[in-house]
Design a protein around this motif. Structure first.
Motif, PDB file in Angstrom:
ATOM      1  N   VAL A 288     -16.069  -2.127   2.471  1.00  0.00           N
ATOM      2  CA  VAL A 288     -15.345  -1.183   3.330  1.00  0.00           C
ATOM      3  C   VAL A 288     -14.392  -0.351   2.474  1.00  0.00           C
ATOM      4  CG1 VAL A 288     -13.531  -0.990   5.086  1.00  0.00           C
ATOM      5  CG2 VAL A 288     -15.506  -2.475   5.483  1.00  0.00           C
TER       6      VAL A 288
ATOM      7  N   THR B 217     -13.547   3.311   6.984  1.00  0.00           N
ATOM      8  CA  THR B 217     -12.781   3.179   8.226  1.00  0.00           C
ATOM      9  C   THR B 217     -11.281   3.252   7.953  1.00  0.00           C
ATOM     10  OG1 THR B 217     -12.406   1.863  10.209  1.00  0.00           O
ATOM     11  CG2 THR B 217     -12.707   0.666   8.157  1.00  0.00           C
TER      12      THR B 217
ATOM     13  N   ALA C  36     -12.108  -3.030   9.512  1.00  0.00           N
ATOM     14  CA  ALA C  36     -12.280  -3.329   8.095  1.00  0.00           C
ATOM     15  C   ALA C  36     -12.408  -4.837   7.890  1.00  0.00           C
ATOM     16  CB  ALA C  36     -11.099  -2.784   7.295  1.00  0.00           C
TER      17      ALA C  36
ATOM     18  N   CYS D 127     -18.972   1.185   4.167  1.00  0.00           N
ATOM     19  CA  CYS D 127     -18.451   1.643   5.448  1.00  0.00           C
ATOM     20  C   CYS D 127     -17.039   2.191   5.271  1.00  0.00           C
ATOM     21  CB  CYS D 127     -18.447   0.473   6.437  1.00  0.00           C
ATOM     22  SG  CYS D 127     -17.790   0.906   8.047  1.00  0.00           S
TER      23      CYS D 127
ATOM     24  N   ALA E 166     -16.068  -6.259   6.562  1.00  0.00           N
ATOM     25  CA  ALA E 166     -16.092  -6.247   5.108  1.00  0.00           C
ATOM     26  C   ALA E 166     -16.382  -7.598   4.481  1.00  0.00           C
ATOM     27  CB  ALA E 166     -14.762  -5.729   4.581  1.00  0.00           C
TER      28      ALA E 166
END
Lengths: 281, 353
Positions: free
Chosen positions: B27, B189, B195, B187, B199
């Motif tokens: 993340v 965010t 997260a 990803c 993650a």
């Protein structure tokens, strides 16, 4: 649509307010509407009263002009699409120097008096013109031919297509094209499958504008292509010729009616097509 | 794997980001405008970095020194956009099948059906994006991004346009899907809970730089700096200095910490609001270690929990304390103002200043 949503959300205050503004704006609107409609209705009534409308319409003089108008304006539209779609896309998405200048340049023929366009075309493509002389040597004559009619129409009407389509392309979120790229689809295929379909309303209205402008083209055609029956005499030129002939106003009325009907049909078809494409998206 | 080391001059700052993703979810966490989305665009080839390297799978797709810049079409990365951006003129099936250009009609149909099943959107096949909810659209967009075999999946704030209930739903979906999609996922965010949920490792970004790149628990419980602590929602960060051994001084009070800090060395010490403890003042008069007396200065009720701000009476810092609603009632927090606050040794974390 608007009446439906108003019924679903009956907000009395908003409706009343809209009406009060409506009354203030109604009188000029109605006057203007009458100003546009009355001559058109008068034209229709007068054509009816003359009685010889069908007879005149079926005369070789009118049929030649009608055929020439349909053929040339359609070819003009095709050419405008072939050259105008790529141009509009580059103007909308391209990142190069002089893009602004080109955008203004494209609009120039729209504000130029058509007669000026005709003179310019004649200077360039006429027998003694810069390009025209070279073409004559190759055995190609442009001025005062049907080709000249199409070139005159293209010069004057293509900018309408380009401008409408450019605005259409600019309104499309570039994210769609980025999505397509990350999905492994080439730029050309993206253009054909995403960008162009999304610009369809703009394409349709641009095409209709372009075609009707070509259909009504007079000034540039008269100077660059002349007024020869069967060769360069399109409907608008035929109206002038009829008006100045012994038939006088009556002759002009019959042909005018044809153009009025054709233009109305085009407008309705374009509106319907646009509504459908909006409904699907 | 995905390996990233890119630099790019932007208006506000220079992007300078390094991280890698193996078979895991990484993340990129940070505030909006910290450069996370630009980083993702750089990985996908939608933004061209000034310098650096991007590796996807076993291929180098960008290398400024070797003049490699593979176009986005050939990077084999699924990309889920924040705006969702389903093609509005295509149905669900057509959207999913959009990328399947090489397959024949029956193979394409089969693949579309597979994906529709995987994402539970079988009933949406003939619908246009305008006729679907935001959550449904995002599922279709995910199916579309996964249609081709990809070497990695990039998610740019994938759930930010959805309301809270749908977000929770789709996050759970993504966690479930993780088992079926065996590729690295990156990803982006700005949502802390998101997260933490998604993650394996987190890269904390601020002003274009990676402040910390570590295991999820590492980032949350052992932030590398005051900045990371604040970005990851640690309510209490105190300026402190070492007293020698495993002791530091905060606002005139001494506290024991898990690691030794040399005498006089300035450090930052932090503790999450939910790790602080409240005790009644009358338990005993002799304060146990790491405790101090404080008064409740303000109180915020969130339904399932309460956030209290307490100010030390005498030496000690002001602290924010989260109390769940049951202990709040059992302790009778509402009935008294003065409390003993304990900062448990193992929940205190020391960071260099």
């Amino acid at each position: 649509m608007s009446t439906n949503s108003a019924a679903e959300h009956p907000r009395v205050v908003a409706v009343r307010r809209a009406w009060s503004l409506g009354w203030i704006f109604a009188s000029p609107s109605l006057l203007f509407g009458a100003f546009v409609l009355v001559p058109l209705i008068a034209l229709a009534i007068r054509g009816w009263q003359d009685g010889q409308v069908m007879e005149r319409l079926l005369s070789p003089f009118v049929l030649h002009a009608l055929r020439l108008s349909v053929v040339t304006s359609t070819l003009t539209l095709v050419l405008a699409l072939v050259f105008g779609v790529p141009a509009a896309y580059l103007l909308a998405r391209g990142r190069f120097r002089g893009r602004q200048l080109l955008t203004i340049l494209v609009e120039l023929p729209m504000v130029l008096p058509p007669t000026v366009a005709g003179v310019a075309l004649l200077v360039a493509f006429g027998r003694r013109g810069a390009i025209g002389a070279a073409l004559v040597e190759m055995g190609i004559e442009v001025s005062f031919t049907t080709t000249a009619v199409i070139l005159a129409q293209l010069f004057v009407s293509a900018p309408f297509l380009v401008r409408s389509l450019q605005a259409g392309f600019e309104a499309i979120d570039p994210t769609y094209e980025q999505v397509s790229a990350t999905l492994g689809v080439s730029e050309l295929r993206t253009f054909l499958r995403v960008t162009l379909p999304l610009a369809r309303p703009a394409l349709l209205s641009g095409a209709v504008l372009c075609w009707t402008r070509a259909l009504s083209e007079l000034g540039a055609t008269l100077i660059f292509a002349g007024n020869f029956e069967g060769r360069t005499q399109t409907m608008p030129l035929a109206i002038i010729t009829a008006f100045e002939s012994s038939a006088g106003l009556s002759g002009a009325i019959a042909i005018s009616l044809v153009l009025l009907v054709v233009a109305s049909i085009l407008l309705v078809v374009a509106r319907l097509a646009q509504r459908r494409s909006r409904g699907s998206s | 794997m995905i390996g990233v080391d890119i630099q790019k001059r932007l208006h506000a700052f220079t992007l300078d980001v390094q991280f890698d993703a193996q078979h895991e979810t990484v993340v990129l966490f940070g505030r909006s405008g910290s450069g996370k989305s630009r980083t993702l665009a750089g990985v996908a080839g939608l933004m061209r970095p000034d310098s650096g390297r991007v590796v996807v799978g076993s291929r180098t797709v960008f290398d400024s020194t070797r003049r490699i810049d593979v176009p986005p079409q050939q990077r084999n990365l699924g990309y889920l956009f924040q705006q969702v951006a389903l093609f509005p003129h295509l149905t669900t099936e057509e959207n999913i099948a959009y990328a399947l250009t090489g397959l024949d009609a029956s193979a394409r149909r089969r693949r579309v059906r597979e994906l529709a099943e995987l994402l539970r959107i079988e009933e949406l096949g003939a619908r246009y994006p305008g006729e679907m909810s935001g959550g449904q659209q995002q599922r279709v967009a995910l199916a579309r991004a996964l249609a081709r075999p990809v070497d990695g999946l990039l998610l740019d704030e994938p759930f930010s346009a959805l309301d809270e209930a749908l977000r929770a739903d789709l996050r759970a979906e993504l966690v479930r899907l993780r088992q079926d999609i065996d590729v690295p996922i990156v990803c982006v965010t700005h949502d802390l809970r998101e997260a933490h949920l998604l993650a394996d490792r987190i890269a904390v970004l601020e002003a274009g730089r990676v402040l910390q790149f570590a295991e999820r628990t590492g980032v949350f419980h052992h932030p590398a700096s005051r900045q990371v602590a604040q970005l990851t929602g640690v309510a209490n960060v105190f300026a402190a200095h070492g007293l020698g051994g495993r002791r530091v001084e905060i606002e005139g009070a001494a506290f024991e910490v898990p690691q030794a800090v040399a005498e006089g060395v300035p450090v930052d010490v932090c503790i999450r609001a939910e790790r602080c403890l409240l005790r009644r003042t009358d338990v005993n008069d002799d304060l146990p270690p790491n405790c101090f007396v404080a008064d409740i200065a303000s109180e915020l009720a969130f339904g399932n929990a309460y956030t209290l701000h307490l100010q030390a009476v005498g030496p000690g810092p002001g602290v924010e304390v989260d109390v769940a609603s049951r202990p709040y009632d059992v302790l009778g927090v509402a009935t008294r103002r003065r409390w003993v606050v304990e900062l448990p040794v193992n929940d205190l974390h020391v960071m260099p200043r």
